[in-house]
Design a protein around this motif. Structure first.
Motif, PDB file in Angstrom:
ATOM      1  N   VAL A 191       0.888  -1.113   0.032  1.00 41.53           N
ATOM      2  CA  VAL A 191      -0.104   0.035   0.021  1.00 41.53           C
ATOM      3  C   VAL A 191       0.817   1.288   0.013  1.00 41.53           C
ATOM      4  O   VAL A 191       2.128   1.125   0.441  1.00 41.53           O
ATOM      5  N   GLY A 192       0.634   2.221  -0.541  1.00 41.36           N
ATOM      6  CA  GLY A 192       1.220   3.563  -0.708  1.00 41.36           C
ATOM      7  C   GLY A 192       0.278   4.741  -0.620  1.00 41.36           C
ATOM      8  O   GLY A 192      -0.811   4.756  -1.190  1.00 41.36           O
ATOM      9  N   GLN A 193       0.708   5.958  -0.098  1.00 40.79           N
ATOM     10  CA  GLN A 193      -0.111   7.220  -0.046  1.00 40.79           C
ATOM     11  C   GLN A 193       1.111   8.036  -0.406  1.00 40.79           C
ATOM     12  O   GLN A 193       2.256   8.320  -0.131  1.00 40.79           O
ATOM     13  N   PHE A 194       0.449   9.387  -0.815  1.00 40.75           N
ATOM     14  CA  PHE A 194       1.198  10.457  -1.238  1.00 40.75           C
ATOM     15  C   PHE A 194       0.356  11.877  -1.097  1.00 40.75           C
ATOM     16  O   PHE A 194      -0.825  11.548  -1.357  1.00 40.75           O
ATOM     17  N   THR A 195       1.012  12.656  -0.527  1.00 45.60           N
ATOM     18  CA  THR A 195       0.301  14.082  -0.451  1.00 45.60           C
ATOM     19  C   THR A 195       1.147  15.283  -0.820  1.00 45.60           C
ATOM     20  O   THR A 195       2.230  15.389  -0.142  1.00 45.60           O
ATOM     21  N   GLU A 196       0.693  16.222  -1.518  1.00 44.97           N
ATOM     22  CA  GLU A 196       1.173  17.457  -1.795  1.00 44.97           C
ATOM     23  C   GLU A 196       0.454  18.530  -1.592  1.00 44.97           C
ATOM     24  O   GLU A 196      -0.549  18.724  -1.912  1.00 44.97           O
ATOM     25  N   ARG A 197       0.899  19.545  -0.499  1.00 43.49           N
ATOM     26  CA  ARG A 197       0.388  20.651  -0.312  1.00 43.49           C
ATOM     27  C   ARG A 197       0.658  21.862  -0.762  1.00 43.49           C
ATOM     28  O   ARG A 197       2.025  22.024  -1.164  1.00 43.49           O
ATOM     29  N   ILE A 198      -0.076  22.770  -1.215  1.00 44.85           N
ATOM     30  CA  ILE A 198       0.476  23.962  -1.861  1.00 44.85           C
ATOM     31  C   ILE A 198       1.452  24.624  -1.064  1.00 44.85           C
ATOM     32  O   ILE A 198       2.271  25.405  -1.740  1.00 44.85           O
ATOM     33  N   ASP A 199       1.450  24.985   0.240  1.00 43.74           N
ATOM     34  CA  ASP A 199       2.318  25.573   0.907  1.00 43.74           C
ATOM     35  C   ASP A 199       3.353  24.860   1.294  1.00 43.74           C
ATOM     36  O   ASP A 199       4.527  25.247   2.170  1.00 43.74           O
ATOM     37  N   ASP A 200       3.935  23.604   0.749  1.00 43.08           N
ATOM     38  CA  ASP A 200       4.910  22.731   0.934  1.00 43.08           C
ATOM     39  C   ASP A 200       5.940  23.638   0.343  1.00 43.08           C
ATOM     40  O   ASP A 200       5.933  24.047  -0.831  1.00 43.08           O
TER      41      ASP A 200
END
Length: 509
Positions: free
Chosen positions: A13-22
């Motif tokens: 299983v895998g997840q990824f998150t990209e935030r605008i303020d990163d």
């Protein structure tokens, strides 16, 4: 326990998150987000990721919001989303599928993949989903828009968006565009059934959801990792503005996210062949996939027999009870679906096991049709950490239209079948309510919502005609009625409804 070699297991299983303020924000496409999550899932197998990617013969892709209806993808899209992702991973599957709209889809696809593997029609399967809504919003008014257009040759089984299985011209004409107003009708119908006041019900909703934000605050994949108090969630402020009655913003799924998730399933024999360590294997012990009646046909708009059947059927198939479940993740786009499953399983809002592993859709994020793939990923991870324990995933789609449940554990178990088709047929055969599409006369408000997100505050009504008890929809801008709907309690109020060329209009009697 020795299991049949065709038994399916989730191995990665895998997840990824990209935030605008990163600081490292890249403005990734749906394909890029899914590829990051899929690569993480391959690595998570503990085997040779490249070998696993090459062995994948079937891929199921979940549909993003931008391709979930007739609207265009403003930043461009791939013509073959699953193959675009697999090309980045070095895989070339024989079959790829693009699934229709529906938040139940991740769990439904785990079951579908399991059946394919057991039947010998697939051996190694990947399920992937992603949502770049935050990036789409970020670039909406900018001149430096990226172009996410991709063209990839190869087979694609596109099952179509099927959005019109949930909505039609009649409901859209009467304001049922978007999930908040749709679920607002359901939560207010439930409040009516329970005989609760507006403030009391909002407090209960806040008590249900605020604990989820504590989980989101600690989850590195959350889109909004901020802990919220019950008071913050229930108090209407400029930040926590009303969206659609009865929901202020902090009770609404957060759909402006950049998130991806993926899962790899394979037969036990394939897992052994590819060298996947057995401690990575997680079995699907119980499953169910049910379909509810059409929205306006349901006798009680504040209930969902399909969801109730789905929850109990999955437990029956798994051979466990609620007391045996160690973790829950209940689809939480709005309070209504969580309330219903808690009711039928006897769970309290403060159950020490918690009701989410991600942090819930308003706080972790609501990545369109793929949210529950994140829930499955979290559940698989938790089950590995608690060998022999059981995890419950409840996934909801449409307007409480479809509900799928999975029961997960590392405990070995052969594949089991469910009675989902039989139970869905039973739900379809339940009594229905006749609908009058062009009502003219006196009626009563059965349930309602208010659209604060429109230029003119508008009341959305489902009512019953006094003359024959049939159901109808209407909208209103009548000052007295909108005031009652916004600041009072219109349930049971008498109204006069009149048909027009652009839908039915109601005024307070």
């Amino acid at each position: 326990m020795a299991v049949d070699p065709r038994t399916p297991v989730i191995v990665g299983v895998g997840q990824f998150t990209e935030r605008i303020d990163d600081p490292a924000y890249r403005g990734m496409s749906a394909v890029d987000l899914a590829a990051e999550a899929a690569q993480a899932a391959l690595t998570d197998t503990g085997a040779d990721g490249a070998a696993v990617a090459a062995a994948i013969d079937t891929v199921f892709g979940l549909r993003q919001f931008e391709i979930s209806g007739p609207m265009p993808a403003t930043l461009g899209k791939s013509n073959n989303y699953p193959r675009s992702v697999m090309r980045r991973l070095g895989g070339d599957p024989a079959r790829v599928v693009l699934e229709p709209v529906g938040g139940q889809s991740p769990q439904k696809l785990v079951t579908e993949a399991g059946n394919l593997i057991v039947g010998g029609d697939a051996d190694v399967v990947m399920i992937m989903g992603s949502e770049p809504g935050s990036t789409a919003k970020y670039f909406a008014t900018r001149d430096d828009k990226p172009d996410f257009t991709e063209t990839v040759d190869g087979q694609l089984e596109d099952r179509g968006h099927q959005i019109y299985s949930y909505i039609d011209e009649y409901t859209v004409t009467h304001g049922l565009t978007g999930a908040p107003v749709q679920y607002g009708l359901l939560d207010n119908a439930r409040r009516s059934r329970l005989g609760l006041g507006v403030r009391e019900y909002r407090h209960q909703m806040a008590e249900l959801f605020a604990p989820m934000s504590k989980v989101a605050a600690k989850n590195p994949f959350s889109s909004s990792p901020v802990e919220r108090s019950v008071e913050e969630v229930e108090t209407v402020t400029d930040e926590n503005r009303m969206i659609c009655d009865p929901y202020p913003r902090l009770l609404v799924a957060r759909d402006t996210v950049n998130q991806g998730a993926a899962a790899v399933l394979m037969s036990v024999e394939a897992a052994r062949r590819l060298g996947v360590p057995e401690e990575k294997w997680v079995y699907l012990h119980g499953h169910s996939d049910l379909i509810e009646q059409a929205l306006l046909e349901r006798v009680d708009l504040g209930a969902s027999p399909a969801a109730v059947h789905a929850a109990h059927e999955a437990l029956r198939v798994a051979g466990v009870g609620v007391e045996d479940i160690a973790t829950f993740d209940l689809y939480s786009c709005f309070p209504f679906p969580v309330f219903l499953i808690c009711e039928t399983l006897g769970l309290a809002a403060d159950d020490p096991r918690g009701l989410t592993l991600t942090g819930g859709l308003p706080y972790f994020g609501g990545p369109g049709n793929s949210y529950s793939l994140h829930a499955i990923a979290e559940t698989v991870t938790q089950m590995r950490d608690k060998p022999g324990a059981f995890g419950f995933v409840g996934a909801n789609g449409g307007i409480m239209s479809k509900y799928s449940v999975g029961i997960y554990s590392t405990e070995p178990a052969d594949w089991r079948t469910s009675r989902s088709a039989e139970l869905t047929a039973q739900v379809a055969d339940l009594p229905t309510v006749p609908v009058t599409k062009a009502p003219d006369g006196v009626g009563t408000v059965e349930t309602y919502s208010v659209r604060y997100d429109w230029p003119v505050r508008t009341g959305i009504i489902v009512g019953r005609l006094d003359s024959d008890g049939s159901r109808f929809m209407a909208t209103t801008e009548d000052a007295d009625l909108v005031s009652l709907m916004s600041d009072g309690d219109p349930l049971g109020a008498q109204i006069t409804v009149t048909p027009t060329e652009n839908g039915n209009r109601a005024v307070l009697r």
